[in-house]
Design an enzyme around this catalytic site. Sequence first.
Site, mmCIF file in Angstrom:
data_model
loop_
_atom_site.group_PDB
_atom_site.id
_atom_site.type_symbol
_atom_site.label_atom_id
_atom_site.label_comp_id
_atom_site.label_asym_id
_atom_site.label_seq_id
_atom_site.Cartn_x
_atom_site.Cartn_y
_atom_site.Cartn_z
ATOM 1 N N ASN A 9 7.626 18.073 -0.902
ATOM 2 C CA ASN A 9 8.373 18.812 -2.011
ATOM 3 C C ASN A 9 8.427 17.817 -2.999
ATOM 4 O OD1 ASN A 9 9.031 21.775 -1.566
ATOM 5 N ND2 ASN A 9 9.558 20.859 0.529
ATOM 6 N N LEU A 88 26.003 17.387 2.574
ATOM 7 C CA LEU A 88 26.840 16.449 1.583
ATOM 8 C C LEU A 88 28.285 16.583 1.779
ATOM 9 C CD1 LEU A 88 24.178 16.960 -1.385
ATOM 10 C CD2 LEU A 88 24.777 14.809 -0.110
ATOM 11 N N HIS A 104 15.538 25.668 1.172
ATOM 12 C CA HIS A 104 15.675 25.904 2.272
ATOM 13 C C HIS A 104 14.313 26.702 2.774
ATOM 14 C CE1 HIS A 104 17.985 26.365 6.194
ATOM 15 N NE2 HIS A 104 17.278 27.664 6.135
ATOM 16 N N GLU A 139 29.839 25.719 0.721
ATOM 17 C CA GLU A 139 29.538 26.336 1.824
ATOM 18 C C GLU A 139 27.980 26.336 2.481
ATOM 19 O OE1 GLU A 139 28.764 31.288 2.431
ATOM 20 O OE2 GLU A 139 29.461 30.695 0.871
HETATM 21 C C1 GRF Z 1 11.148 21.463 4.067
HETATM 22 O O1 GRF Z 1 10.584 22.332 4.726
HETATM 23 C C2 GRF Z 1 12.510 22.000 3.397
HETATM 24 O O2 GRF Z 1 12.655 23.430 3.023
HETATM 25 C C3 GRF Z 1 13.516 21.433 4.276
HETATM 26 O O3 GRF Z 1 12.931 20.157 4.750
HETATM 27 C C4 GRF Z 1 11.504 20.303 4.661
HETATM 28 C C5 GRF Z 1 11.300 18.943 3.962
HETATM 29 O O4 GRF Z 1 9.919 18.845 3.972
HETATM 30 N N1 GRF Z 1 14.605 21.438 3.808
HETATM 31 P P1 GRF Z 1 9.181 17.673 2.772
HETATM 32 O O5 GRF Z 1 10.091 16.383 3.013
HETATM 33 O O6 GRF Z 1 9.429 17.858 1.340
HETATM 34 O O7 GRF Z 1 7.798 17.412 3.008
#
Ligand code: GRF
Length: 196
Positions: A9, A88, A104, A139
Amino acid sequence: MLVSGRGSNLQAILDAIERGELSAVVSLVVSNHRDVPAIERAERHGVAAITIERASYASRGAHHAAIADALVARGVQLVVLAGFDRLLEVEFVRRFAGRIINIHPSLLPSFGGGLQAQADALAHGVKVTGCTVHFVTAEVDGGPIILQRPVAVRDEDTVETLAGRILVEEHRALPEAIRLFAEGRVVVEGRRVRLG
Ligand code: GRF
């Protein structure tokens, strides 16, 4: 940006910036684990990247405060959780209230709260899942939703194939949400987000 591992990401964000599709600066990447691919990816793009490990601090609170201090020192305006594998501290969330977003891999509020959202969706038998970009609040996985992208579940899916298709959507959704935030178009009204 806070990362913990693979960093795909983060890569999508860096690529979107380099393609001119996202006008933003990644001023600091913080990993809570050392020697992860995400750190290499940042360095390859000339982005400052540091590791702040839990083991170096007496408490979880002190660890998260150190991460927060590093972000503040860099003057970050938005904290992006991109595969960060820890919840966190409330104090961290308070410090950056309204300025932390997370990606997510499910359509929240379904399959929140865990690290196996894709497997949980498959096991449950839902026909549609996807990904969600949302604000981080106290939350867990419960903050106002900025955007979601659906992914159809196929009969022949395994966790890997489903997670792979969700990831493609994550890589579109997260840069898009950052762009909207940077343009001042994300308006929070209670639980709801309006895109102005
Ligand atoms: C992704 O599937 C994200 O939605 C989740 O953790 C994963 C991280 O993947 N929170 P990357 O490290 O960005 O490849």
